[in-house]
Design an enzyme around this catalytic site. Sequence first.
Site, mmCIF file in Angstrom:
data_model
loop_
_atom_site.group_PDB
_atom_site.id
_atom_site.type_symbol
_atom_site.label_atom_id
_atom_site.label_comp_id
_atom_site.label_asym_id
_atom_site.label_seq_id
_atom_site.Cartn_x
_atom_site.Cartn_y
_atom_site.Cartn_z
ATOM 1 C CG ASP A 1 25.217 -42.717 62.004
ATOM 2 O OD1 ASP A 1 26.216 -42.554 62.721
ATOM 3 O OD2 ASP A 1 24.103 -43.013 62.463
ATOM 4 C CG HIS B 1 26.470 -38.395 62.722
ATOM 5 N ND1 HIS B 1 25.561 -39.219 63.319
ATOM 6 C CD2 HIS B 1 25.749 -37.493 62.007
ATOM 7 C CE1 HIS B 1 24.326 -38.827 62.989
ATOM 8 N NE2 HIS B 1 24.420 -37.795 62.181
#
Length: 368
Positions: free
Chosen positions: A188, A211
């Site tokens: 993430d 991310h």
Amino acid sequence: MGKNLSIATISLLLVLASTKAQQVFDVKSYGAQPNADITQALTKAWKAACAVAGSKVVISAGAPSDVASFNGKDGWVAFERIDGLTVSGGGVFDGEGQQAWQKNECAKDKNCNLLPINIRFDYVTNSKVQDITSKDSKYFHINLLECKKLQLQHVTIIAPADSPNTDGIHMGRSSQITITNATIGTGDDCISFGDGTQDVTVNQVTCGPGHGISIGSLGRYENEEPVSGIRVTGATLSNTDNGVRIKTWPASSSGVASDIHFEDVVMNNVANPVIIDQNYCPNSQCSNQSPSKVKISNVSFKKIRGTSSTKEALNLICSKSVPCQQVVLSDIDLAYKGGGGSTTSTCTNVQPAISGKLNPPACTNKHY
Ligand SMILES: *[C@@H]1O[C@H](CO)[C@@H](O)[C@H](O)[C@H]1NC(C)=O
Ligand SMILES: *[C@@H]1O[C@H](CO)[C@@H](O)[C@H](O)[C@H]1NC(C)=O
């Protein structure tokens, strides 16, 4: 430190010390067994250490991999209300998250059960965390809440690209934080800044997979405090979904994100290298009816270069109700990795000030 411990048999070896460490308290002397719950032994060692000025606690442990053994607790190792803490020693916090990731339902259910964060710092001040590794956390790796004057140096974070919600370093309601020389590969956000984060410097960080570096998400909850004074310099992002990003929810509560600066950032094959997304709504968990009420201003993207894995390298999607203000684009050079043509940029409800060379040119697509 710890010369009498065998690192081969111990997955976690670290030292918690006040700034002038003297007397050593090893949790093994307080009944800790490898790969078992050491809460009681650590509590005893910690109490004994706190009775002595300038003391050092040595921990050796492994993480239980079964989520049920955490009884709904939101963290594995939590440091709370400590002034003058040093965490160091080159140890690995191995969260053994593989089983837990399969049970993560947060993509389907926004009220999902929270899984344990590997390392939590709550109300920790004037402290230093250095030379540690967080691996395969069940949920976020490192979380800072209400921390002040905390330095994170040479922290390494490792988890697979497809591990859910394994944000590298997340912080909220914290100030005067520095992160230097971190290496973060996870499933993430690499580093994310939640509401109430102020005065943070991030220097020399390597990210990927993951991310990217994110302000937010903001505007999801009522009464969020402003995010301001964030400086990210000298970062390298490789094969990430996003590079540098500000994300806010539509139909949101009001909020502020200001004085945010990204400079000297290298992108290698990044899908959205530069992005402001005020329509952030993962897994359709929100109503997209009204625009975001989070006000974004005084944001700069300078010396951003490298490759984009999509043609849309620069996306500034601001809110119709509170357009972005004082956005600066300067010396940006992002080539399309796929080859065959140049990159493009989108400006929605924002008119950025530009300087230096810009590839893509600013606002090749405009929507006001
Ligand atoms: C950054 O980390 C590398 C190893 O990963 C180390 O060799 C170097 O000394 C560190 N630099 C600073 C400024 O801490
Ligand atoms: C904008 O950011 C710069 C650089 O951090 C800062 O010096 C300045 O005070 C900010 N201006 C406003 C209006 O917030």
